[in-house]
Write a protein that holds these residues in place. Structure first.
Motif, PDB file in Angstrom:
ATOM      1  N   LYS A  27      -0.432   9.816   3.365  1.00  0.00           N
ATOM      2  CA  LYS A  27       0.108  10.297   1.753  1.00  0.00           C
ATOM      3  C   LYS A  27       1.623  10.769   1.493  1.00  0.00           C
ATOM      4  O   LYS A  27       2.324  10.849   1.152  1.00  0.00           O
ATOM      5  CB  LYS A  27      -1.269  10.931   1.964  1.00  0.00           C
ATOM      6  CG  LYS A  27      -1.302  12.036   0.657  1.00  0.00           C
ATOM      7  CD  LYS A  27      -2.893  12.449   0.971  1.00  0.00           C
ATOM      8  CE  LYS A  27      -3.471  13.238  -0.199  1.00  0.00           C
ATOM      9  NZ  LYS A  27      -4.650  13.580  -0.443  1.00  0.00           N
ATOM     10  N   ILE A  28       2.099  11.543   2.657  1.00  0.00           N
ATOM     11  CA  ILE A  28       2.880  12.544   2.734  1.00  0.00           C
ATOM     12  C   ILE A  28       4.857  10.954   2.100  1.00  0.00           C
ATOM     13  O   ILE A  28       4.905  11.151   0.913  1.00  0.00           O
ATOM     14  CB  ILE A  28       3.141  13.451   3.877  1.00  0.00           C
ATOM     15  CG1 ILE A  28       2.268  14.942   3.499  1.00  0.00           C
ATOM     16  CG2 ILE A  28       5.321  13.698   3.940  1.00  0.00           C
ATOM     17  CD1 ILE A  28       3.154  14.984   5.386  1.00  0.00           C
ATOM     18  N   GLU A  33       7.906   8.749  -1.575  1.00  0.00           N
ATOM     19  CA  GLU A  33       8.443   7.984  -2.578  1.00  0.00           C
ATOM     20  C   GLU A  33       8.253   8.467  -4.007  1.00  0.00           C
ATOM     21  O   GLU A  33       9.593   8.073  -4.696  1.00  0.00           O
ATOM     22  CB  GLU A  33       7.537   6.816  -2.171  1.00  0.00           C
ATOM     23  CG  GLU A  33       7.812   6.326  -1.170  1.00  0.00           C
ATOM     24  CD  GLU A  33       7.511   4.840  -0.584  1.00  0.00           C
ATOM     25  OE1 GLU A  33       6.010   4.041  -1.527  1.00  0.00           O
ATOM     26  OE2 GLU A  33       7.065   4.583   0.706  1.00  0.00           O
ATOM     27  N   ILE A  34       7.566   9.203  -4.136  1.00  0.00           N
ATOM     28  CA  ILE A  34       7.399   9.397  -6.153  1.00  0.00           C
ATOM     29  C   ILE A  34       8.074  10.127  -6.268  1.00  0.00           C
ATOM     30  O   ILE A  34       8.451  10.340  -7.244  1.00  0.00           O
ATOM     31  CB  ILE A  34       5.413   9.908  -6.200  1.00  0.00           C
ATOM     32  CG1 ILE A  34       4.987   8.598  -6.058  1.00  0.00           C
ATOM     33  CG2 ILE A  34       5.420  10.336  -7.205  1.00  0.00           C
ATOM     34  CD1 ILE A  34       3.356   8.751  -5.707  1.00  0.00           C
ATOM     35  N   ILE A  35       8.823  10.957  -5.293  1.00  0.00           N
ATOM     36  CA  ILE A  35       9.121  12.583  -5.764  1.00  0.00           C
ATOM     37  C   ILE A  35      10.559  12.035  -5.909  1.00  0.00           C
ATOM     38  O   ILE A  35      11.463  11.843  -6.974  1.00  0.00           O
ATOM     39  CB  ILE A  35       9.526  13.534  -5.053  1.00  0.00           C
ATOM     40  CG1 ILE A  35       7.801  14.219  -5.253  1.00  0.00           C
ATOM     41  CG2 ILE A  35      10.535  14.662  -5.016  1.00  0.00           C
ATOM     42  CD1 ILE A  35       7.475  15.276  -3.803  1.00  0.00           C
ATOM     43  N   GLU A  41      15.580   9.307 -11.806  1.00  0.00           N
ATOM     44  CA  GLU A  41      15.122   8.791 -12.943  1.00  0.00           C
ATOM     45  C   GLU A  41      15.439  10.600 -13.846  1.00  0.00           C
ATOM     46  O   GLU A  41      16.351  10.455 -14.852  1.00  0.00           O
ATOM     47  CB  GLU A  41      14.079   9.228 -13.638  1.00  0.00           C
ATOM     48  CG  GLU A  41      13.306   7.564 -12.695  1.00  0.00           C
ATOM     49  CD  GLU A  41      11.559   7.088 -13.901  1.00  0.00           C
ATOM     50  OE1 GLU A  41      11.049   7.984 -14.826  1.00  0.00           O
ATOM     51  OE2 GLU A  41      10.942   6.261 -13.345  1.00  0.00           O
ATOM     52  N   ILE A  42      15.055  11.402 -13.586  1.00  0.00           N
ATOM     53  CA  ILE A  42      15.714  12.668 -13.705  1.00  0.00           C
ATOM     54  C   ILE A  42      16.736  13.387 -13.891  1.00  0.00           C
ATOM     55  O   ILE A  42      17.310  13.594 -14.844  1.00  0.00           O
ATOM     56  CB  ILE A  42      14.331  13.967 -13.487  1.00  0.00           C
ATOM     57  CG1 ILE A  42      13.290  13.608 -13.875  1.00  0.00           C
ATOM     58  CG2 ILE A  42      14.989  15.468 -13.986  1.00  0.00           C
ATOM     59  CD1 ILE A  42      11.434  14.476 -13.235  1.00  0.00           C
TER      60      ILE A  42
END
Length: 52
Positions: A27-28, A33-35, A41-42
């Motif tokens: 889960k971590i 990966e999402i972060i 992108e940011i």
């Protein structure tokens, strides 16, 4: 050989905790990966002053 070893309650608890630990680590990793994708992108938007 041939003798089946029955895990003690402590050994069973350890196996449960190891399974739970593995699931939490997965889960971590997914969240990391999402972060990472979001930062990818940011950050360019921030460094470009929000201009595209």
């Amino acid at each position: 050989m041939g003798k089946i070893k029955i895990p003690t309650p402590e050994e069973r608890r350890i196996m449960e905790l190891e399974r739970e630990n593995k699931q939490l680590n997965q889960k971590i990793n997914t969240q990391d990966e999402i972060i990472g994708e979001l930062l990818f992108e940011i950050i360019p938007q921030i460094t470009e002053g929000g201009q595209q």
